[in-house]
Design an enzyme around this catalytic site. Structure first.
Site, PDB file in Angstrom:
ATOM      1  N   HIS A 177     -20.444 -16.100 -14.890  1.00  0.00           N
ATOM      2  CA  HIS A 177     -19.835 -14.758 -14.888  1.00  0.00           C
ATOM      3  C   HIS A 177     -19.864 -14.130 -16.287  1.00  0.00           C
ATOM      4  O   HIS A 177     -18.905 -13.481 -16.714  1.00  0.00           O
ATOM      5  CB  HIS A 177     -18.400 -14.807 -14.350  1.00  0.00           C
ATOM      6  CG  HIS A 177     -18.325 -15.211 -12.902  1.00  0.00           C
ATOM      7  ND1 HIS A 177     -18.417 -14.303 -11.867  1.00  0.00           N
ATOM      8  CD2 HIS A 177     -18.194 -16.418 -12.329  1.00  0.00           C
ATOM      9  CE1 HIS A 177     -18.333 -14.957 -10.709  1.00  0.00           C
ATOM     10  NE2 HIS A 177     -18.195 -16.233 -10.967  1.00  0.00           N
ATOM     11  N   ASN A 205     -14.222 -13.266  -5.592  1.00  0.00           N
ATOM     12  CA  ASN A 205     -15.591 -12.764  -5.559  1.00  0.00           C
ATOM     13  C   ASN A 205     -15.700 -11.613  -4.558  1.00  0.00           C
ATOM     14  O   ASN A 205     -14.727 -11.284  -3.869  1.00  0.00           O
ATOM     15  CB  ASN A 205     -16.559 -13.882  -5.140  1.00  0.00           C
ATOM     16  CG  ASN A 205     -16.862 -14.858  -6.275  1.00  0.00           C
ATOM     17  OD1 ASN A 205     -16.942 -14.458  -7.434  1.00  0.00           O
ATOM     18  ND2 ASN A 205     -17.025 -16.109  -5.942  1.00  0.00           N
ATOM     19  N   TYR A 232     -10.430 -22.932 -15.555  1.00  0.00           N
ATOM     20  CA  TYR A 232     -10.486 -21.567 -16.098  1.00  0.00           C
ATOM     21  C   TYR A 232      -9.683 -21.452 -17.380  1.00  0.00           C
ATOM     22  O   TYR A 232     -10.166 -20.931 -18.394  1.00  0.00           O
ATOM     23  CB  TYR A 232     -10.028 -20.541 -15.050  1.00  0.00           C
ATOM     24  CG  TYR A 232     -11.159 -20.173 -14.131  1.00  0.00           C
ATOM     25  CD1 TYR A 232     -11.778 -21.148 -13.360  1.00  0.00           C
ATOM     26  CD2 TYR A 232     -11.647 -18.884 -14.055  1.00  0.00           C
ATOM     27  CE1 TYR A 232     -12.843 -20.844 -12.537  1.00  0.00           C
ATOM     28  CE2 TYR A 232     -12.714 -18.562 -13.232  1.00  0.00           C
ATOM     29  CZ  TYR A 232     -13.307 -19.545 -12.474  1.00  0.00           C
ATOM     30  OH  TYR A 232     -14.367 -19.237 -11.670  1.00  0.00           O
TER      31      TYR A 232
END
Ligand code: NDP
Length: 483
Positions: A56, A129, A339
Site C-alpha cells: 500500500h 479494502n 500494522y
C-alpha cells in the site's frame, strides 16, 4: 528586512544572509567547511525520504466527516454512534496494494480503503479494502503472497508466473482474484468504488452484549471501471489519475460520499453458519445478513501538506474504541500486531504523536522516553512514572472491559483448507455478472496469465472448473485468442 516573521533562518532559528551563493575562498575557490547553511541543506535533502510502506505504498487521501443517520445503539456503546446526527472528523487514505510509491494509479489492483475516526474515546481505525474479502485466510501466508506481487529477485520485474504459481495452489484466493479480474479490479476513481472493513469485528452495547459485525461503505458516486486497454491509455496520459481525480473533486467542492452500513450476526448465529464467519475469504450473504443503515461518510477537505497528513497517517487495526472490538479472524489478529509495528519502523516509536495521528481526546500513558519524545510525561503527575502508584497518576477504567469471549480447543496447526468450500462464493459472484462482465472477467484473467507455464495454468483452471466449468472454459478460450 523589516518583517522578521518572514525571515529565512537555519533550523536553529538564526537568520540567513545569503541563500544563493555558497561560502567560498575566492569566486572560483573551494567551499569552506564552516558553510553550515550549505551542509544543513544537503544533509536535510539526504533525509527527505522515509521508508515507503512495504504494501500500500502509493496512496491518496483526504479529511472528512462521518455523520450518523440511524440509531445502532442497541448494538454498540461506541460514542461515535451515540446519537443520530452526530458528526465525527476523520481522515481517509486510499491506496494500491502492490505498486511502489511512484507506481501508476490506474493499474489493476485491489485498493486500500483506510479510515481513521477521531472519536472522543480515542482513534478508531478501519483499515479495509475496496473488496469484502482477501487472498488469504491465514496470516502465516501473507509474506509469501506479497512476495508474489512484488519484484522477482533476479529480473527485478513483477512475475505473472509467481502470482499464478501461488494462486493455483491456494484456491481460497480465487474469490478475491475473481473480484480483482472483474470490472471492480480497475476503478476509474477512488470515489467510484465501495469500501469494506473486510474483517469481522465485534460491537458491544451498554449492557455488555456482543454481536459480530461487518462494515460496508457504498459509494454514492456509482461504480466505474476501465478495461485493461483503457487503463493502459490512461496511464500513458498520467500516472497520477487517482490523485488528480480525488484532489480535484474536493478542491471543486464536489465532496464524495459513501453510505455506511453494517451487517450484524449474533454469537449464536455464528455457531451455525455453513462457513466460518471469521474467514477473510468469505462474505456474509446479504440475504442472510441484510445491510443496516448507519450513516454517511463525506470527504470534504484536502490535506495542506501531503507528506505530513497522508504519508504520515498511520492506520492500525489495533486502534479500536470502547463499543467496537476484535474477532477471532486470524488475519485480523496478525494485523493488530503488524500494522503498529510497521509504523514504529517506518515513522518511529512515537508515530502516534504526529499531529495527524494524535487523538483529539486526552491521552495518558506510562510509555517513557525514546527517540524524538517531545511530549514529556503523560501520566497525570510528575512523580508517577510507573503504575500502580500512589502519586496521583492515571489509572485503568474497568468499565470499558469487553465481555468475556469463550474460546477453547486443542493447540495445533490446523489445516485451514479442511472442510472449507472455496468455490461456492466465487461461483455466486461469477453467476451474478452479466455476459459482458463475464467476458471481461475471462479476458482480464487470461491476459494476466500470458507467459505463465502451461502446468501452472492447468492447475489454476482445474480450480476454476470447480467454481464453474463455464468460468474455466471462458478463461481457456480467451487464452487461445491471445495466442
Ligand atoms: P447479493 O446479490 O446480495 O450481493 C452481491 C454484491 O456483489 C453486491 O453488493 C454488489 O455490489 C457486488 N458486486 C457486483 N459486482 C461485483 C464485482 N465485480 N466484484 C465484487 N462485488 C460485486 O449477493 P450475496 O450477498 O449473496 O453475495 C453474492 C456474491 O457477491 C458473494 O459471493 C460475493 O462474491 C459478492 N459480494 C458480496 C458481498 C456481501 O457482503 N454479501 C459484498 C460484495 C460482493 P453493489 O451493491 O455495489 O453493486
Amino acid at each position: 528586512m523589516s518583517d522578521k516573521t518572514k525571515r529565512l533562518t537555519t533550523t536553529a532559528g538564526a537568520p540567513i544572509a545569503d541563500n544563493q551563493n555558497s561560502l567560498t575562498s575566492g569566486p572560483r575557490g573551494p567551499i569552506l567547511m564552516q558553510d553550515y547553511q550549505l551542509l544543513e541543506k544537503l544533509a536535510h535533502q539526504n533525509r527527505e525520504r522515509i521508508p515507503e510502506r512495504v504494501v500500500h505504498a502509493k496512496g491518496w487521501g483526504a479529511h472528512g466527516t462521518l455523520t450518523v443517520t440511524n440509531d445502532i445503539t442497541k448494538y454498540t456503546k461506541a460514542k461515535v454512534f451515540s446519537e443520530v446526527g452526530k458528526q465525527t472528523p476523520m481522515i481517509c487514505r486510499f491506496s494500491t496494494v502492490a505498486g511502489e510509491a511512484g507506481a501508476a494509479d490506474n493499474e489493476r489492483d485491489v485498493r486500500g480503503f483506510a479510515l481513521k475516526f477521531y472519536t472522543e474515546e480515542g482513534n478508531w481505525d478501519l483499515v479495509g479494502n475496496n473488496t469484502p474479502v482477501f487472498f488469504i485466510r491465514d496470516p502465516y501466508k501473507f509474506p509469501d503472497f506479497i512476495h508474489t506481487q512484488k519484484r522477482h529477485p533476479r529480473t527485478n520485474l513483477r512475475s505473472a508466473t509467481a502470482m499464478w504459481d501461488y494462486w493455483s495452489q491456494s484456491p481460497e484466493a480465487l474469490h478475491q482474484v475473481t473480484i480483482l479480474m472483474s470490472d471492480r479490479g480497475c476503478p476509474r476513481s477512488p470515489t467510484e468504488m465501495n469500501g469494506y472493513g473486510s474483517h469481522t469485528f465485534s460491537m458491544i452495547n451498554d449492557d455488555g452484549a456482543r454481536v459480530w459485525v461487518k462494515f460496508h461503505f457504498k459509494t454514492q458516486q456509482g461504480h466505474t471501471f476501465y478495461t485493461d486497454a483503457e487503463s493502459g491509455e490512461k496511464i500513458g496520459q498520467t500516472r497520477e489519475g487517482f490523485q488528480e481525480d480525488l484532489f480535484g473533486r474536493i478542491e471543486a467542492g464536489k465532496f464524495p460520499k459513501w453510505d455506511v452500513k453494517i451487517q450484524v450476526m449474533t454469537e449464536d448465529e455464528a455457531e451455525k453458519t455453513p462457513y466460518n464467519p471469521f474467514d477473510l475469504t468469505k462474505v456474509w450473504p446479504h440475504g442472510d445478513f441484510p445491510l443496516i443503515d448507519v450513516g454517511v461518510l463525506e470527504l470534504n477537505r484536502n490535506a495542506d501538506n501531503y507528506f505530513a497528513e497522508i504519508e504520515n497517517c498511520a492506520y492500525s487495526p489495533s486502534n479500536i474504541v470502547p463499543g467496537v472490538g476484535f474477532s477471532p479472524d486470524k488475519v485480523l489478529q496478525a494485523r493488530i500486531f503488524s500494522y503498529a509495528d510497521a509504523h514504529r519502523y517506518r515513522l518511529g516509536t512515537h508515530y502516534e504523536q504526529l499531529p495527524v495521528n494524535q487523538p483529539k481526546c486526552p491521552m495518558n500513558h506510562y510509555h517513557k522516553d525514546g527517540t524524538m519524545n517531545h511530549m514529556g510525561q503523560l501520566t497525570g503527575a510528575t512523580d508517577a512514572y510507573y503504575e500502580p502508584n500512589t502519586m496521583g497518576g492515571v489509572v485503568q477504567s474497568s468499565d470499558v472491559a469487553d465481555p468475556p469471549l469463550g474460546i477453547c480447543g486443542d493447540v495445533d496447526r490446523f489445516n485451514h483448507r479442511d472442510g472449507n468450500d472455496d468455490y461456492g462464493q466465487p461461483r455466486a459472484l461469477h453467476d451474478l455478472m452479466n455476459a459482458d462482465q463475464q467476458g471481461r472477467l475471462y479476458a482480464n484473467t487470461a491476459r494476466s496469465m500470458v507467459g505463465v507455464p502451461d502446468a501452472i495454468i492447468d492447475l489454476a483452471l482445474s480450480h476454476y472448473a470447480k467454481i464453474s466449468q463455464q468460468y474455466a472454459d471462458g478463461i481457456r478460450s480467451a487464452l487461445k485468442g491471445m495466442g
